[in-house]
Design an enzyme around this catalytic site. Structure first.
Site, short mmCIF file in Angstrom:
data_model
loop_
_atom_site.label_atom_id
_atom_site.label_comp_id
_atom_site.label_asym_id
_atom_site.label_seq_id
_atom_site.Cartn_x
_atom_site.Cartn_y
_atom_site.Cartn_z
N ARG B 12 0.84 -1.21 0.00
CA ARG B 12 0.00 0.00 0.00
C ARG B 12 0.87 1.26 0.00
O ARG B 12 1.03 1.92 -1.02
CB ARG B 12 -0.96 0.00 1.21
CG ARG B 12 -2.14 0.94 1.07
CD ARG B 12 -1.85 2.41 1.34
NE ARG B 12 -1.26 2.65 2.66
CZ ARG B 12 -0.86 3.84 3.07
NH1 ARG B 12 -0.96 4.92 2.27
NH2 ARG B 12 -0.29 4.00 4.27
N ASP B 13 1.48 1.57 1.12
CA ASP B 13 2.24 2.83 1.20
C ASP B 13 3.46 2.80 0.29
O ASP B 13 3.88 3.82 -0.24
CB ASP B 13 2.67 3.10 2.64
CG ASP B 13 3.06 4.56 2.87
OD1 ASP B 13 2.68 5.42 2.04
OD2 ASP B 13 3.73 4.84 3.87
N HIS B 205 5.65 4.67 12.34
CA HIS B 205 5.72 4.63 10.87
C HIS B 205 6.64 5.77 10.43
O HIS B 205 6.29 6.94 10.58
CB HIS B 205 4.30 4.82 10.33
CG HIS B 205 4.18 4.87 8.83
ND1 HIS B 205 3.60 3.85 8.10
CD2 HIS B 205 4.53 5.81 7.93
CE1 HIS B 205 3.63 4.17 6.81
NE2 HIS B 205 4.18 5.35 6.68
N HIS B 207 9.42 7.47 7.51
CA HIS B 207 10.01 7.54 6.17
C HIS B 207 11.47 7.99 6.32
O HIS B 207 11.81 8.74 7.25
CB HIS B 207 9.22 8.51 5.29
CG HIS B 207 7.91 7.92 4.84
ND1 HIS B 207 7.65 7.58 3.54
CD2 HIS B 207 6.80 7.59 5.54
CE1 HIS B 207 6.42 7.07 3.44
NE2 HIS B 207 5.88 7.07 4.64
N CYS B 238 7.87 9.06 -4.60
CA CYS B 238 7.66 9.10 -6.05
C CYS B 238 9.00 9.15 -6.77
O CYS B 238 9.81 10.04 -6.52
CB CYS B 238 6.84 10.33 -6.42
SG CYS B 238 6.68 10.54 -8.19
N ASN B 247 9.49 4.64 2.60
CA ASN B 247 9.39 4.13 3.95
C ASN B 247 10.74 3.57 4.39
O ASN B 247 11.59 3.25 3.56
CB ASN B 247 8.37 2.96 3.96
CG ASN B 247 6.95 3.41 3.72
OD1 ASN B 247 6.23 3.77 4.63
ND2 ASN B 247 6.53 3.40 2.45
#
Lengths: 304, 304
Positions: B12-13, B205, B207, B238, B247
């Site tokens: 997903r992420d 979570h 990044h 991206c 992540n």
């Protein structure tokens, strides 16, 4: 605000494995940019066999071109008395950096000595520095793991630190030469070395080979290390060896520490500009992350 | 050995911002590889507007192809009741993941709600999950900084956690959505949230946008977070936006934690193989570092 001293190592450890010879003028421009960004201690070159490390063959020329700055400590890395004599003969090296290696196999590969031999050599180098009115320090390479022997016992590193301390170095560095350290190990070893050599400042040197570089820096600082080696751009390692990776990036470490309320005396924007400039010289994007990211928070307090 | 639960978020992420549509079959192959590597909780897709996130338009198809594994918890990310209804209608989602956002500006941009509105929506989603015999959890996005508002007050995040806890989520996640956290902030905020919602497990979570991802994971684990989100390969962000980054890499986090004596239940070699396979699917080298490095220490106890 608590402070951590950053030692810039891009001109030496950052560049030493580059296959393309970097012009002496570019090395000096890098050194000047680092100083402009606030660096006040820097490993500028090494005095080693130019056949073994061709990139450092211009050590004397680099020294001849160093800016005359009474407020900057220039470190020359040396492996033995011959290298120390070369460094001292330049008249421009303020501090000799010796290297002791935690395992025999790596010590033989790196400098043709046993581990004990590398301790004795470092003691001699530190004595030579002092005799010349300079300072000497030592880094224990492979403190967190060896490319040949694998795991390295903490007791071995602690014993080396205690022996090296007898030579009265201005500091002892713990280097994760191949980037296999983890923060629990760092916490433990920094604590044990500090206890073994009270009064001797502990410096740390990490590579980000397996992504753990900044976590290790953080653990080391929490454990009482006072000085951190880093290279602008995260330079280091060999671009032709997929497994190699660089030093922790100066700008990433500075970002992390300053955001965490720990001062470094360095100017993040100037470091990022140096990263971009150096990437142009090297003709590739350097590993450091902050230099690729948008500024945060923006100067005017608003983002986007 | 202490244990940390890893939640795999690559499907997903990790994928959501990819401009090239990834085939549903490749997504399912990724999910199968993650399970084979030991993953037992995974964000498999999101149920959002396919015009806003085209990469997740195949949410129902992904769910239809999920391996039937009673021992794996499949998470569907949802922003509102409509998304929750879609997720529950698949019959294959075990846990709804809601998202509350710490600032109004980011909440409006991300999901067309105020911050308070996103809290209310999460509470509704968690209630819908429970009513359907499933579980619900919530992540507080932008907990460590906002791309629009800049710094985020810890008190705001703590107050949100306290309000969200009233809905009885199985956990509360703290997300550094844009990768601006630092380990001191993480230590502080994880500690404050844990104190504010005793008995509610805290997930984190991060990044790695500015290189601090693993340092933040380490600080969070030391502060008592029990679950860590990560994406195989460090996927995310991206590839066409130079400032975006992924992540934290599952294999890098697992390497760090297992080397530090903290179990994850995951198989590092299988994760590295999944990284290499996924890099082939994406046709680029992924950010994760361990997968590019030589093994250490080698299985036979000798290196090189």
């Amino acid at each position: 605000m608590p402070m951590i001293e950053m030692v810039e190592v891009a001109p030496r450890d950052g560049l030493q494995n580059e296959k393309t010879q970097i012009a002496t003028a570019d090395k000096l421009a890098l050194i000047e940019r680092a100083i402009a960004a606030g660096v006040r201690r820097m490993e500028v070159t090494s005095f080693v066999n130019p056949r073994a490390v061709p990139q450092m063959a211009d050590a004397e020329a680099v020294c001849a071109g160093l800016p005359e700055r009474a407020d900057v400590t220039y470190i020359g890395l040396v492996m033995n008395a011959r290298g120390a004599a070369r460094a001292l003969a330049t008249g421009r090296i303020d501090q000799l950096g010796a290297v002791s290696v935690a395992t025999d196999t790596f010590a033989m590969a790196n400098q043709g000595q046993t581990s004990d031999g590398s301790v004795a050599a470092a003691q001699e180098i530190i004595a030579m520095a002092r005799a010349a009115g300079k300072t000497g320090q030592v880094t224990i390479a492979a403190s967190f793991g060896c490319p040949f022997a694998g795991e390295v016992a903490e007791d071995r590193v602690v014993a080396m630190a205690a022996e090296l301390a007898k030579a009265d170095p201005v500091e002892i560095g713990l280097a994760d030469t191949i980037g296999v350290g983890n923060p629990a190990h760092v916490t433990s070893l920094v604590g044990k070395v500090r206890a073994a050599v009270p009064g001797v400042p502990v410096r740390v040197h990490f590579h980000n080979t397996r992504g753990t570089g900044l976590a290790n820096v953080w653990a080391a600082v929490q454990a009482g290390a006072v000085t951190v080696d880093a290279a602008i751009g995260g330079l280091g390692g060999c671009p032709f060896a997929p497994g190699a990776a660089g030093n922790v990036s100066t700008e990433d470490v500075v970002y992390m520490l300053e955001r965490a309320g720990i001062g470094t005396g360095l100017d993040l924007a100037a470091l990022i500009a140096a990263n971009h400039w150096l990437g142009g010289v090297m003709d590739r994007t350097l590993p450091g992350m902050v230099a690729k990211a948008p500024p945060f928070p923006k100067q005017d307090g608003a983002n986007q």
